[in-house]
Design a protein around this motif. Structure first.
Motif, PDB file in Angstrom:
ATOM      1  N   LEU A  89      41.320  33.024  34.741  1.00  0.00           N
ATOM      2  CA  LEU A  89      41.296  33.240  36.181  1.00  0.00           C
ATOM      3  C   LEU A  89      39.925  33.749  36.591  1.00  0.00           C
ATOM      4  O   LEU A  89      39.288  34.488  35.850  1.00  0.00           O
ATOM      5  N   PRO A  91      38.027  36.108  39.170  1.00  0.00           N
ATOM      6  CA  PRO A  91      38.279  37.145  40.176  1.00  0.00           C
ATOM      7  C   PRO A  91      37.314  37.040  41.353  1.00  0.00           C
ATOM      8  O   PRO A  91      36.109  36.875  41.171  1.00  0.00           O
ATOM      9  N   GLU A 120      45.677  40.426  43.475  1.00  0.00           N
ATOM     10  CA  GLU A 120      45.809  41.340  42.337  1.00  0.00           C
ATOM     11  C   GLU A 120      45.734  42.804  42.769  1.00  0.00           C
ATOM     12  O   GLU A 120      46.381  43.654  42.182  1.00  0.00           O
ATOM     13  N   SER A 144      42.812  36.288  42.438  1.00  0.00           N
ATOM     14  CA  SER A 144      42.516  35.531  41.221  1.00  0.00           C
ATOM     15  C   SER A 144      42.639  34.044  41.501  1.00  0.00           C
ATOM     16  O   SER A 144      43.687  33.575  41.951  1.00  0.00           O
TER      17      SER A 144
END
Length: 176
Positions: A89, A91, A120, A144
């Motif tokens: 993923l 960020p 998140e 993400s």
């Protein structure tokens, strides 16, 4: 799999809540993985994730009601696990400042949810602008992105969304 316990607590703010929660983890032979705490009005809200052997987590989970009584808190303890591997993923940080208006946080969350993007972390704070006296809200999130998200298209869609709701916002990769 990692053995984890999530403990959340809320109650009237007073000295010692974080100290007592961290002591409980220590006495149970658990390590704190993540811990967040905020004073909201006159209340303290905190959430902590600890790791340890199953017997240590079980011990801590069984001690939570005594802590709740001692500290006059409402608590929830939840055992969980993390898979050994996580998907790749990317960020991204989202920062929004706007006039405080009912529903704005929902509209922002809905934008990302509709694109199957997970939020998140989220921090939101209302405040009064020093010169104008306007009620503003600042929202900071970490989302993400999966590998299939076309970042250029996402940024274009986000810019359009922000223009539609008159939001001053940024969407940028997190650089650790």
């Amino acid at each position: 799999m990692k053995n984890l316990l999530i403990l959340s607590a809320i109650g009237k703010d007073h000295t010692g809540i974080v100290e007592q929660m961290s002591l409980l983890a220590t006495e149970s032979n658990c390590s704190i993985v993540d811990h967040r705490m905020a004073v909201l009005g006159g209340q303290c809200a905190t959430i902590m994730m600890v790791k340890g052997e199953w017997n240590a987590l079980t011990k801590m989970e069984h001690e939570v009601p005594a802590l709740a009584t001692k500290m006059n808190l409402t608590t929830i303890a939840q055992v969980t696990t993390l898979p050994d591997t996580k998907p790749q993923l990317l960020p991204y940080s989202v920062k929004v400042t706007t006039l405080d208006q009912p529903g704005i946080a929902h509209k922002i969350a809905d934008f990302f949810s509709s694109k199957k993007i997970n939020i998140e972390e989220l921090y939101s704070h209302s405040y009064v602008a020093p010169i104008t006296g306007s009620q503003l809200v600042k929202i900071v999130m970490q989302v993400s992105l999966t590998a299939d998200v076309q970042i250029r298209h996402l940024k274009t869609d986000f810019d359009t969304f922000c223009a539609d709701y008159n939001l001053d916002a940024t969407l940028e990769a997190v650089n650790y």
